[in-house]
Design an enzyme around this catalytic site. Structure first.
Site, short mmCIF file in Angstrom:
data_model
loop_
_atom_site.label_atom_id
_atom_site.label_comp_id
_atom_site.label_asym_id
_atom_site.label_seq_id
_atom_site.Cartn_x
_atom_site.Cartn_y
_atom_site.Cartn_z
CG LEU A 107 -2.06 -0.91 1.36
CD1 LEU A 107 -2.75 -0.73 2.71
CD2 LEU A 107 -3.06 -0.68 0.24
CG ASP A 108 0.40 4.20 -2.99
OD1 ASP A 108 1.19 3.37 -3.47
OD2 ASP A 108 -0.52 4.73 -3.63
CE1 TYR A 109 5.79 7.31 4.95
CE2 TYR A 109 4.94 9.38 4.06
CZ TYR A 109 5.64 8.69 5.03
OH TYR A 109 6.20 9.38 6.08
#
Ligand code: URA
Length: 240
Positions: A107-109
């Site tokens: 998952l993205d930051y």
């Protein structure tokens, strides 16, 4: 069991990476460099990777974390940012095993929500292989009013820069002022795909949260908290 699967099942790496290790001559069977990529491991064989004998760890750990925004989906980070493993290390009943766990996909930051972590390399391989892409549902708070026409574009597929997304499921949950809360289910996992999809229809994402991974749901788990998967959930993942 085939050697690449054996290495992955022991939680060393994915099956694909295991094939590379074999090609690079980093795998030995009973002290001899393995030449045969399709080798079937026999009872009593000693398998080593980079000089370290590995054993099949039959009892794997499967964890579901509600990843908060501002945490990186990685085992370590050169820039010193907090990683998902750092979060698990804070919990006494997982701390010892946290260093062996690694994330299933990413998952993205700046995305929160459901993230699975396991030491079962074979499971990770199967769940992240492009051939096995299965549904993942996101809740996106987007700028602007989501129209039926834009919903349909998202459903049918949009160009996100050289890639046209496959059919998605889209439902606008509510519209408030100049923002909309939209639930979207996709079957692929291109880099920043959901953000790019909403960008493509003119409704940029302000907040993004993954609420389900196949049939496994986030439920009421608080951000930063984790739980072990239930037996039923593990069986479900095994069946994929
Ligand atoms: N799509 C995104 O844009 N970001 C994520 O983290 C996951 C899917």
């Amino acid at each position: 069991m085939r050697i690449n699967k054996y290495i992955a099942s022991a939680g060393i790496c994915s099956r694909r990476k295991a094939d590379e290790l074999i090609t690079n001559g980093q795998v030995k069977i009973n002290g001899k460099i393995l030449q045969e990529p399709g080798y079937e491991v026999l009872e009593g064989d000693s398998v080593s990777v980079n000089g370290r004998v590995i054993e099949l760890n039959k009892k794997h750990t499967y964890v579901l974390l509600n990843k908060p925004v501002g945490v990186i989906t990685s085992v370590k980070d050169d820039k010193g940012r907090v990683t998902v493993i750092d979060l698990l290390n804070d919990h006494p009943d997982i701390a010892d095993g946290a260093s062996r766990l690694y994330p299933v996909g990413r998952l993205d930051y700046d995305t929160s929500g459901i993230l699975l972590l396991t030491d079962d390399g074979d499971m990770t391989y199967r769940l992240t292989h492009p051939k096995h892409e299965f549904p993942k549902t996101y809740q996106a708070l987007v700028r602007g009013v989501m129209s039926r026409e834009r919903e349909l574009k998202l459903v049918r597929g949009v160009d996100i820069g050289g890639f046209v997304t496959s059919r998605a499921k889209v439902k606008t949950v509510k519209i408030k002022g100049n923002s909309s809360l939209v639930e979207i289910t996709i079957h692929e996992g291109k880099n920043r795909q959901v953000r790019k999809m909403f960008e493509a229809v003119g409704n940029p994402v302000m907040e993004l949260r993954r609420v389900s991974f196949g049939e496994i749901r986030l439920g009421r788990l608080k951000e930063g908290d984790f739980r072990k998967l239930t037996k039923k959930e593990i069986e479900y993942l095994m069946s994929i």
